[in-house]
Design an enzyme around this catalytic site. Structure first.
Site, PDB file in Angstrom:
ATOM      1  N   GLN A 195       5.230   8.144  28.531  1.00 50.82           N
ATOM      2  CA  GLN A 195       5.343   9.716  27.689  1.00 50.82           C
ATOM      3  C   GLN A 195       5.148  10.360  27.480  1.00 50.82           C
ATOM      4  OE1 GLN A 195       0.968   9.387  29.403  1.00 50.82           O
ATOM      5  NE2 GLN A 195       0.036   9.420  27.306  1.00 50.82           N
ATOM      6  N   HIS A 199       2.912  13.370  22.681  1.00 45.68           N
ATOM      7  CA  HIS A 199       3.944  12.237  22.712  1.00 45.68           C
ATOM      8  C   HIS A 199       3.855  11.124  21.866  1.00 45.68           C
ATOM      9  CE1 HIS A 199       0.564  12.872  25.448  1.00 45.68           C
ATOM     10  NE2 HIS A 199      -0.062  11.719  25.214  1.00 45.68           N
ATOM     11  N   ASP A 214      -1.770   4.721  29.052  1.00 45.95           N
ATOM     12  CA  ASP A 214      -2.280   5.125  29.682  1.00 45.95           C
ATOM     13  C   ASP A 214      -4.042   6.086  28.717  1.00 45.95           C
ATOM     14  OD1 ASP A 214      -3.580   8.439  30.170  1.00 45.95           O
ATOM     15  OD2 ASP A 214      -2.558   9.955  28.682  1.00 45.95           O
ATOM     16  N   ARG A 246      -9.876   7.529  37.019  1.00 43.86           N
ATOM     17  CA  ARG A 246     -10.272   7.969  35.554  1.00 43.86           C
ATOM     18  C   ARG A 246     -10.822   6.297  35.149  1.00 43.86           C
ATOM     19  NH1 ARG A 246      -5.996  11.037  32.049  1.00 43.86           N
ATOM     20  NH2 ARG A 246      -5.005  10.065  32.460  1.00 43.86           N
ATOM     21  N   ASP A 279      -5.247  15.101  20.124  1.00 47.93           N
ATOM     22  CA  ASP A 279      -5.253  14.921  21.720  1.00 47.93           C
ATOM     23  C   ASP A 279      -4.297  16.188  22.187  1.00 47.93           C
ATOM     24  OD1 ASP A 279      -5.581  13.210  23.827  1.00 47.93           O
ATOM     25  OD2 ASP A 279      -3.530  13.333  23.811  1.00 47.93           O
ATOM     26  N   GLU A 325      -8.494  19.448  21.512  1.00 48.23           N
ATOM     27  CA  GLU A 325      -8.832  18.750  22.845  1.00 48.23           C
ATOM     28  C   GLU A 325      -8.232  19.767  23.721  1.00 48.23           C
ATOM     29  OE1 GLU A 325      -8.176  16.572  26.415  1.00 48.23           O
ATOM     30  OE2 GLU A 325      -6.729  16.085  25.056  1.00 48.23           O
ATOM     31  N   ARG A 347      -9.609  13.901  16.368  1.00 48.43           N
ATOM     32  CA  ARG A 347      -9.556  14.695  17.589  1.00 48.43           C
ATOM     33  C   ARG A 347      -7.711  14.904  17.585  1.00 48.43           C
ATOM     34  NH1 ARG A 347      -7.965  13.048  22.833  1.00 48.43           N
ATOM     35  NH2 ARG A 347     -10.101  13.788  25.040  1.00 48.43           N
ATOM     36  N   HIS A 400     -13.912   9.759  29.007  1.00 51.36           N
ATOM     37  CA  HIS A 400     -13.037   9.478  30.243  1.00 51.36           C
ATOM     38  C   HIS A 400     -12.280  10.325  30.642  1.00 51.36           C
ATOM     39  CE1 HIS A 400     -10.538  11.477  26.751  1.00 51.36           C
ATOM     40  NE2 HIS A 400      -9.414  10.677  27.238  1.00 51.36           N
ATOM     41  N   ASP A 401     -11.648  11.483  30.319  1.00 51.69           N
ATOM     42  CA  ASP A 401     -11.290  11.604  31.475  1.00 51.69           C
ATOM     43  C   ASP A 401     -11.866  12.489  32.858  1.00 51.69           C
ATOM     44  OD1 ASP A 401      -9.225  11.746  29.751  1.00 51.69           O
ATOM     45  OD2 ASP A 401      -8.815  13.061  28.844  1.00 51.69           O
TER      46      ASP A 401
HETATM   47  C1  GLC Z   1      -5.837  13.987  26.614  1.00 51.24           C
HETATM   48  C2  GLC Z   1      -6.719  12.293  27.114  1.00 51.24           C
HETATM   49  C3  GLC Z   1      -6.189  11.946  28.590  1.00 51.24           C
HETATM   50  C4  GLC Z   1      -4.645  11.454  28.343  1.00 51.24           C
HETATM   51  C5  GLC Z   1      -3.932  13.027  27.592  1.00 51.24           C
HETATM   52  C6  GLC Z   1      -2.820  12.429  27.502  1.00 51.24           C
HETATM   53  O1  GLC Z   1      -6.391  14.918  27.801  1.00 51.24           O
HETATM   54  O2  GLC Z   1      -7.872  13.102  27.009  1.00 51.24           O
HETATM   55  O3  GLC Z   1      -6.540  10.800  28.473  1.00 51.24           O
HETATM   56  O4  GLC Z   1      -4.183  11.011  29.510  1.00 51.24           O
HETATM   57  O5  GLC Z   1      -4.480  13.861  26.673  1.00 51.24           O
HETATM   58  O6  GLC Z   1      -2.711  12.266  26.112  1.00 51.24           O
END
Ligand code: GLC
Length: 651
Positions: free
Chosen positions: A251, A183, A140, A519, A283, A325, A281, A394-395
């Protein structure tokens, strides 16, 4: 946001009565005194009914103390500096870029050699996508971390990271890294031990012998990757158990009802803080607390945990800001800044995902009313907290803004979203956007959108069909999107490649570690000979780079573009054109953006509503042109995708 006002008052009081000399350690003591009761209350709110709560609370305090002990003198001094002036991350000077180190240039060492490139553009803040150990294949994009404290060898070593951070600081740059809180990778030692049957580590995750609880959870938990990784649990052959895996099957979700997990991860947060990270950040924070019968997203306990983290961090490493995030519904995003007595005391920064998506909405429809209707919600941000403003990352792009926002513009939410998806995924005749649907949920028809800024703006289509007009228009669209986002207020985060106009990269389809996740089409492999073309006039690369640089330069030239909650949206006089005023005591900037592919007009009355009068000359900082405010029955004429940054010079 810091409770730095509390620190300042308490610090002064302690100085007045001669208890503190203002040195580093007494400042720490002061922060400790200011926050400790809150830390206690928050910790007990979550773990108070745990049999061993006192033991864990002691552990929490020793984690906070150790973090301070291990923090370098240089960082401790920087903490004091950052607390002393204006809130540092609100400054108009800061512009960031998010990038994959390997895809951008190779290793961390290589990146250190590229710092001049960022400075050329005006970028002084870097978000490095995950560089910690993660499996080579499917990971990922590094968000499946197998060791939170060692850098994956493909990027270099932890010392390379330290060296990069050091050089960046010496150049006045800032660093952002991720903590993947929700995770671990299935390859993480905790997961491996759990899979081998170690009970203590099984309690780090949500593991079950049969489908009873997984079924109960899944009844109300939405799928995050419905097409590539449906469901929220994965069966482990080897241990004959089900483990919760909300994202990809590799994950594993951490179980924060277990205080051991919280302490381990807090300690990791401090490890990053002590590497010199300026913004951490966090996540996917929306997912960290799970509860049966709920969506297990945005739950109150997740907020308590974030508040707890914030208060611990501001004791030992106050110079590190926290970015949550949370890419969730507008009302939910706001809660990550804290609510009630914790307003402004949770995450310092959040993504303005609503605005980002609504710019894409406006670009597709040519109608800015949905964007405008969202602003009353977005403006609720507490002072001192800020947004990441962005057009791409990136998403994928999610269309998660409220139905009511769409309805207030007179559209049906379902058909409106269907149009937006079709428009960007190439299913709408006449659209020049080249993207793809991501995360299509066959049950609900929900989907998000993948694609680079340039491809979604039509550049790829224009190049493929050799259509000069479409190419030219796409460059205008790119500049429009970037300008609105960079000048909006917040910390603008460019996405690597967009400054050069990279179009989609389809090579991910040949890589089994990536082909299930589109992505990757917008995660380009940088070709430095292409980036070199930014130096050659008339190339596309030159035009996109220069435009981006110019917008950044406008932001950096005027303090007003910092984020002091100093934005006012202009009323709607033409549905195609949206405008806001960025203001301070002495100067105002009238920023107008035309999302329409045709010439259009705007009554001068729009400026009169802002207190300007007929005959006043405004200068457009973007084009250098001057406009004179005319009569109410005269109109400012606006070209397709044109924007203005207007101000009164020397009045
Ligand atoms: C966040 C990241 C994304 C990832 C997800 C799981 O949203 O920006 O790219 O797939 O977390 O870690």
């Amino acid at each position: 946001m810091y409770t730095k006002d509390i620190h300042r008052h308490l610090g002064q009081k302690l100085k007045d009565i001669n208890i503190t000399d203002g040195s580093l350690d007494t400042s720490f003591l002061m922060r400790y005194s200011a926050n400790i009761t809150t830390i206690h209350d928050l910790f007990y709110q979550i773990y108070g009914n745990h049999g061993d709560v006192e033991k864990w609370y002691d552990k929490l305090l020793s984690t906070i103390n150790n973090a301070y002990d291990q923090r370098s003198i240089a960082l401790k001094k920087l903490d004091i500096d950052k607390e002393s002036g204006d809130i540092w991350y609100l400054s108009n000077d800061i512009v960031g870029m998010s990038l994959y180190v390997d895809r951008f240039c190779g290793t961390l060492k290589d990146l250190e050699q590229k710092l001049d490139y960022f400075q050329e553009l005006g970028v002084i803040f870097l978000h490095l996508m995950p560089v910690m150990e993660s499996p080579e294949g499917a990971s990922d994009g590094g968000y499946a971390v197998s060791d939170f404290r060692s850098v994956a060898s493909r990027f270099g070593t932890i010392d390379d990271l330290r060296s990069l951070e050091h050089t960046m600081k010496s150049k006045g740059m800032y660093l952002m890294l991720d903590i993947v809180l929700n995770h671990t990778s299935q390859e993480h030692v905790w997961a491996k031990k759990a899979a081998e049957g170690d009970k203590a580590y099984q309690d780090y995750f949500y593991m079950y012998d049969n489908r009873e609880l997984p079924d109960a959870f899944e009844r109300t938990m939405p799928d995050i990757f419905p097409d590539s990784s449906p469901g929220s649990f994965t069966y482990l052959e080897e241990s004959k158990k089900w483990v919760m895996t909300v994202f990809n099957s590799y994950q594993w979700d951490l179980n924060y009802t277990n205080p051991a997990v919280f302490i381990e991860m807090l300690d990791t947060i401090f490890f990053y803080a002590n590497l010199g990270v300026d913004v951490l950040r966090i996540d996917a924070p929306a997912f960290i607390w799970k509860s049966l019968g709920t969506t297990s997203q945005n739950l109150p306990e997740a907020h308590v945990l974030l508040q707890l983290i914030k208060h611990c961090v501001q004791v030992s490493a106050p110079g590190m800001a926290l970015l949550g995030e949370a890419i969730v519904a507008p009302k939910e995003i706001m809660k990550y800044f804290g609510t009630g007595r914790f307003t402004g005391r949770e995450c310092d920064v959040a993504y303005n995902a609503t605005q980002m998506a609504l710019q894409w909405d406006a670009l597709a429809t040519g109608d800015t009313r949905v964007m405008l209707s969202a602003q009353s919600e977005i403006l609720k941000k507490p002072y001192g907290a800020t947004w990441i403003t962005y057009t791409r990352c990136h998403d994928d792009i999610g269309l998660g803004y409220d139905d009511s926002m769409i309805q207030s513009a007179g559209y049906n939410p379902y058909s409106h979203r269907t149009f937006i998806k079709d428009y960007y995924a190439g299913n709408y005749r006449g659209s020049v956007a080249k993207g793809a649907l991501f995360g299509v949920n066959p049950k609900t028809n929900d989907a998000r959108i993948s694609g680079t800024l340039a491809s979604l703006c039509g550049l790829e289509y224009g190049i493929n069909h050799n259509l000069q007009q479409i190419i030219k228009e796409s460059l205008n669209k790119i500049a429009l999107m970037q300008a609105q986002s960079i000048l909006l207020g917040g910390l603008p985060m460019l996405y690597y490649g967009d400054e050069i106009g990279y179009t989609n990269d389809y090579t991910y389809l040949n890589d089994p570690g990536k082909d299930y996740d589109n992505r990757w089409m917008h995660r380009p492999l940088i070709d430095w000979s292409k980036n070199e073309k930014r130096k050659t006039k008339e190339t596309l690369e030159y035009m996109v780079f220069e435009n981006t640089k110019k917008i950044i330069n406008i932001r950096k030239s005027y303090k007003t573009f910092g984020d002091h909650n100093n934005i006012r949206w202009m009323s709607c006089h033409n549905i195609h054109v949206v405008g806001y005023v960025r203001y301070d005591k002495s100067q105002s900037y009238y920023c107008l953006f035309n999302y329409y592919g045709q010439n259009t007009f705007l009554t001068y009355y729009i400026f009169k509503e802002q207190g300007l009068t007929e005959g006043i000359t405004l200068t457009d900082l973007w084009s250098g042109e001057k406009i004179v405010i005319g009569r109410d029955d005269e109109y400012l004429s606006i070209k397709p995708y044109q924007f203005f940054i207007l101000t009164q010079i020397g009045y």
